[in-house]
Design an enzyme around this catalytic site. Structure first.
Site, PDB file in Angstrom:
ATOM      1  CB  SER A   1       2.461   0.304   3.977  1.00 17.77           C
ATOM      2  OG  SER A   1       2.808  -0.818   4.742  1.00 17.77           O
TER       3      SER A   1
ATOM      4  N   GLY B   1       4.508   6.107  -6.013  1.00 14.68           N
ATOM      5  CA  GLY B   1       5.607   5.617  -6.826  1.00 14.68           C
ATOM      6  C   GLY B   1       6.520   6.760  -7.221  1.00 14.68           C
TER       7      GLY B   1
ATOM      8  CG  ASN C   1       1.209  -5.361  -0.411  1.00 11.98           C
ATOM      9  OD1 ASN C   1       1.180  -5.427  -1.639  1.00 11.98           O
ATOM     10  ND2 ASN C   1       2.339  -5.342   0.275  1.00 11.98           N
TER      11      ASN C   1
ATOM     12  N   GLY D   1       6.707   7.214  -0.511  1.00 17.33           N
ATOM     13  CA  GLY D   1       7.375   6.031  -0.008  1.00 17.33           C
ATOM     14  C   GLY D   1       8.850   6.199   0.253  1.00 17.33           C
TER      15      GLY D   1
ATOM     16  CE  LYS E   1       7.937  -3.485  10.098  1.00 17.37           C
ATOM     17  NZ  LYS E   1       8.736  -2.853   9.048  1.00 17.37           N
TER      18      LYS E   1
ATOM     19  CB  CYS F   1       4.788  -7.710  -1.147  1.00 21.87           C
ATOM     20  SG  CYS F   1       6.452  -7.664  -0.448  1.00 21.87           S
TER      21      CYS F   1
END
Length: 303
Positions: A21, A244, A128, A266, A45, A131
């Site tokens: 995302s 990651g 999430n 990502g 998104k 963030c």
């Protein structure tokens, strides 16, 4: 013939590769470059209850082997996503999609997840709580086991879809947060989100980005992500999505050996828009190189 299929929370994926995302939009722009149905799925998104413009610019800073972003969850809001993005997505993506949700209160998370629960295209909800780019929400819920569990319980109460809680690496003990989410009803754990980083413009003696600090991502954080995936996967019973710094098919294999059932890519999507397609295409070669006949058999294979 190798078998790249994996099962994530009861849903079978053709392969474990998932664009993360915030790096893939709603898939539309990438679908103009290649057939994105080659992917396992993608996490769209990050979506909030209300539309968000995001943080002021500049929002991006380059780093060695990575980048810092402080976009701030810019998105059109859940009602627009339901009315426009999801129906339009049917034309170019024909698999279940992962809905990424964020919020600024427990009520925000619950409302947005409840609205997405009835959407046929949504296979999983990735919540999430990590963030680092917004004030008063996001990571504030993911740094405390009790707060993360509270969000998990609220979301669990309003949706029948599998929920995956996306965790922050900016904590002392990520295992305790993961276990709290599992006990509160999470069907899976996603990790890691970006690390908190900063760059300074030496000439101006000011931070490079307007938000001062932001999320550090890219290949530089891969060893940290791999370590945390290993720790969490060996502590919980639910599936883990690893992410990651993933940049290659070999990185995907590493993540799966550490315990990941699926793997998100990502920052590399922002450098090479074809990276996920290329990783999917390269997986069979890498599997044959390491004599892996089925990806599902290597999950957690590193003891």
């Amino acid at each position: 013939m190798v078998n790249t299929k994996v099962t994530l929370c009861g849903i079978t994926l053709d392969n474990p590769v998932i664009p993360a995302s915030g790096t893939f939009g709603f898939g539309r722009e990438f679908a103009e470059l290649y057939d994105i149905n080659c992917l396992g799925t993608f996490s769209f998104k990050g979506t909030t209850r209300e539309a968000r413009f995001g943080n002021p610019t500049p929002r991006i800073a380059e780093c060695t082997s990575g980048m810092i972003n402080a976009v701030g969850l810019q998105n059109p809001g859940v009602e627009h996503v339901i009315a426009h993005e999801l129906p339009e997505m049917k034309a170019y993506f024909h698999k279940p999609v992962m809905a990424n949700v964020s919020g600024f209160s427990v009520e925000d998370y619950a409302y947005t997840c409840a609205r997405l629960d009835g959407e046929e295209q949504v296979g999983w909800i990735e919540v999430n709580v990590s963030c680092p780019n917004v004030h008063g929400g996001g990571m504030a819920f993911g740094t405390c086991p009790e707060a993360a569990a509270e969000v998990t319980r609220a979301v669990r109460a309003v949706t029948h879809k599998p929920i995956l809680i996306k965790l922050s690496p900016n904590v002392t003990d990520i295992v305790s947060v993961a276990k709290a989410c599992e006990e509160a009803g999470a069907d899976g754990i996603s990790l890691i989100n970006t690390m908190l980083g900063m760059r300074i413009d030496v000439a101006r003696r000011k931070p490079v980005i307007a938000n001062r600090m932001g999320g550090f991502s890219g290949p530089a954080i891969f060893p940290v992500a791999l370590r945390m995936v290993y720790q969490v996967a060996h502590a919980v019973r639910v599936p883990v999505i690893g992410m990651g710094g993933v940049a290659s098919a070999e990185n995907v294999i590493e993540m799966m050996l550490a315990g990941a059932t699926a793997v998100e890519v990502g920052a590399m999507n922002l450098i090479d828009p074809y990276i996920c397609r290329d990783i999917v295409n390269d997986l069979p070669r890498v599997m044959e190189k390491y004599r892996i006949s089925s990806l599902s058999e290597i999950i957690g294979g590193c003891m």
